[in-house]
Design an enzyme around this catalytic site. Sequence first.
Site, PDB file in Angstrom:
ATOM      1  N   HIS A 223       0.816  -1.213   0.000  1.00  0.00           N
ATOM      2  CA  HIS A 223       0.000   0.000   0.000  1.00  0.00           C
ATOM      3  C   HIS A 223       0.854   1.270   0.000  1.00  0.00           C
ATOM      4  CE1 HIS A 223      -3.174   2.703   1.949  1.00  0.00           C
ATOM      5  NE2 HIS A 223      -3.814   2.193   0.912  1.00  0.00           N
ATOM      6  N   LYS A 225       3.326   4.477  -1.005  1.00  0.00           N
ATOM      7  CA  LYS A 225       3.419   5.481  -2.060  1.00  0.00           C
ATOM      8  C   LYS A 225       4.787   6.141  -1.880  1.00  0.00           C
ATOM      9  CE  LYS A 225      -1.188   5.530  -0.600  1.00  0.00           C
ATOM     10  NZ  LYS A 225      -1.573   4.234  -1.101  1.00  0.00           N
ATOM     11  N   ASP A 230      17.434  10.549  -7.000  1.00  0.00           N
ATOM     12  CA  ASP A 230      18.854  10.815  -6.771  1.00  0.00           C
ATOM     13  C   ASP A 230      19.260  10.644  -5.311  1.00  0.00           C
ATOM     14  OD1 ASP A 230      19.283  11.312  -9.435  1.00  0.00           O
ATOM     15  OD2 ASP A 230      19.164  13.498  -9.259  1.00  0.00           O
ATOM     16  N   HIS A 399      -8.975  11.525   1.872  1.00  0.00           N
ATOM     17  CA  HIS A 399      -8.098  10.356   1.853  1.00  0.00           C
ATOM     18  C   HIS A 399      -6.794  10.623   2.601  1.00  0.00           C
ATOM     19  CE1 HIS A 399      -5.596   7.229  -0.405  1.00  0.00           C
ATOM     20  NE2 HIS A 399      -6.617   6.529   0.068  1.00  0.00           N
ATOM     21  N   LYS A 401      -3.995  10.998   5.334  1.00  0.00           N
ATOM     22  CA  LYS A 401      -3.660  10.299   6.575  1.00  0.00           C
ATOM     23  C   LYS A 401      -2.626  11.164   7.304  1.00  0.00           C
ATOM     24  CE  LYS A 401      -4.166   7.026   3.063  1.00  0.00           C
ATOM     25  NZ  LYS A 401      -5.296   6.276   3.280  1.00  0.00           N
ATOM     26  N   ASP A 406       0.405  18.883  19.251  1.00  0.00           N
ATOM     27  CA  ASP A 406       0.891  20.045  20.006  1.00  0.00           C
ATOM     28  C   ASP A 406       1.620  21.066  19.144  1.00  0.00           C
ATOM     29  OD1 ASP A 406      -0.220  18.936  22.243  1.00  0.00           O
ATOM     30  OD2 ASP A 406       1.668  18.202  23.087  1.00  0.00           O
TER      31      ASP A 406
END
Length: 481
Positions: A223, A225, A230, A399, A401, A406
């Site tokens: 899952h 991404k 470089d 979508h 996450k 604080d």
Amino acid sequence: MHDSAVLAWILFAAQAALQLVFIVRALLRPHREPASRFAWVLVIALAPGVGVLAYVLFGEVNLGRRRIGRLRAALASLPPAEEIAGASAEPAIHDRFVPLFRVGTSVNHYVPVAGNRARLQPDSAAAIAAMVADIDAARHSVHVLFYIWLADASGLKVAEALKRAAARGVVCRAMADDLGSRALIRSAHWRDMAASGVRLAAALPIGNPLLRLFKSRIDMRNHRKIVVIDNAVTYCGSQNCADAAFAVKARFAPWVDVIARFEGPVARQMQHLFASSWMAETSEDLAPLFGEPLPPPAPGFIAQTIGSGAGVRYSAMPETFVALMSAARRELVITTPYYVPDEPIQAALCASARRGVATTIVFPKRNDSWIVAAASRSYYRELLEAGVQIHEYAGGLLHAKTLTLDGEITLIGSANIDRRSFELNAENNILLHDEAFTRDLRARQQVFLDAATPVTVAQVEAYSRWRQLWNNTIAMLGPVL
């Protein structure tokens, strides 16, 4: 006794023996909550045929021995994770935040490293444009890994940029999950990338689905991404390689994501995470990538990569979330599309609010998973009664996450607060300590809050009996799935 009666008793005994075998397997499976064991025992006992089949398909977190063996071999071939990005910056971390980064280090052995910089991307289109610009400017290597990669405008822009980079001699490696990106992997676009010199690999290939069922769970997916350029630039967040319109689920669009561009040694940790996935699926050794000297120290914040999945302990992500929730003193803000927590996470959120922390969580108002939507809402009342503020975002499918703590600590990446992320999926996140970046992300969270509707206890109490029954029944199945 008639032959038919004897046969019936033999079949009954065989069925009972089969049930007993799988009940014992459910009881012996390690790292399972008592509620999960009890649920599986009930399912197998009360629905013998269906229950045993369900357990075979979904009862065990099994990636397959060969795959686990290849992943462990890949990690053993790579340089030690704690050494690839320079010395640990733990001595420079404020005492109250040291335990958070120690939890992160315990997952993959990536230590917190200083000298990082980051820029939050304005939106999905801008993020793709930035990736393409970085790929076009790459000099040595480009590595990308996406769970979902679509052949839409955004997906093809990245594919074309990879082809251009490969044509000028940049080593380009692209990997996509074999289930999430199945349409692209089986398309002419994938073949064109290969013909242009881009090195390709499918993550967790399914092969023959019927045979795969007996080797590993098909729904255990990569899952992540990841984009690394470089060895110095990386992207981390919730965005797949696709338009916000998200053609495969267009009725929930726009997909609202958050992703950031990072520079600094944390990119080498993300490179290591990519390399382990790549080497587990191919025979290519990427260890030489880490022979490149580290750049000289530069100003920047402390950050750390956290990559969960089948190759690390099953509790990595829930422990990370609980540690962060428990550390909050003033404010805790979370956005997540999927909320099916384990008991410690639900308790940590409630405890955060009860000790006076302004605790806010934002969900999408319309979820692409009706199962998750129902399960999530079953937890609303307890959260609200504890003082957690719940908002439902109405401007598309939220979508993102994200977690801010604080005004100082950020967690951003691909992991949801649900059991699928905890037990089944390979995920990647970055934990960082920086007031400026956290302020920018908190401002983005506020944009979501301003476009969201608060949920009240009265609204939840007004749910019909049937809706309450439905939500609670679906949530009860969480430990089984």
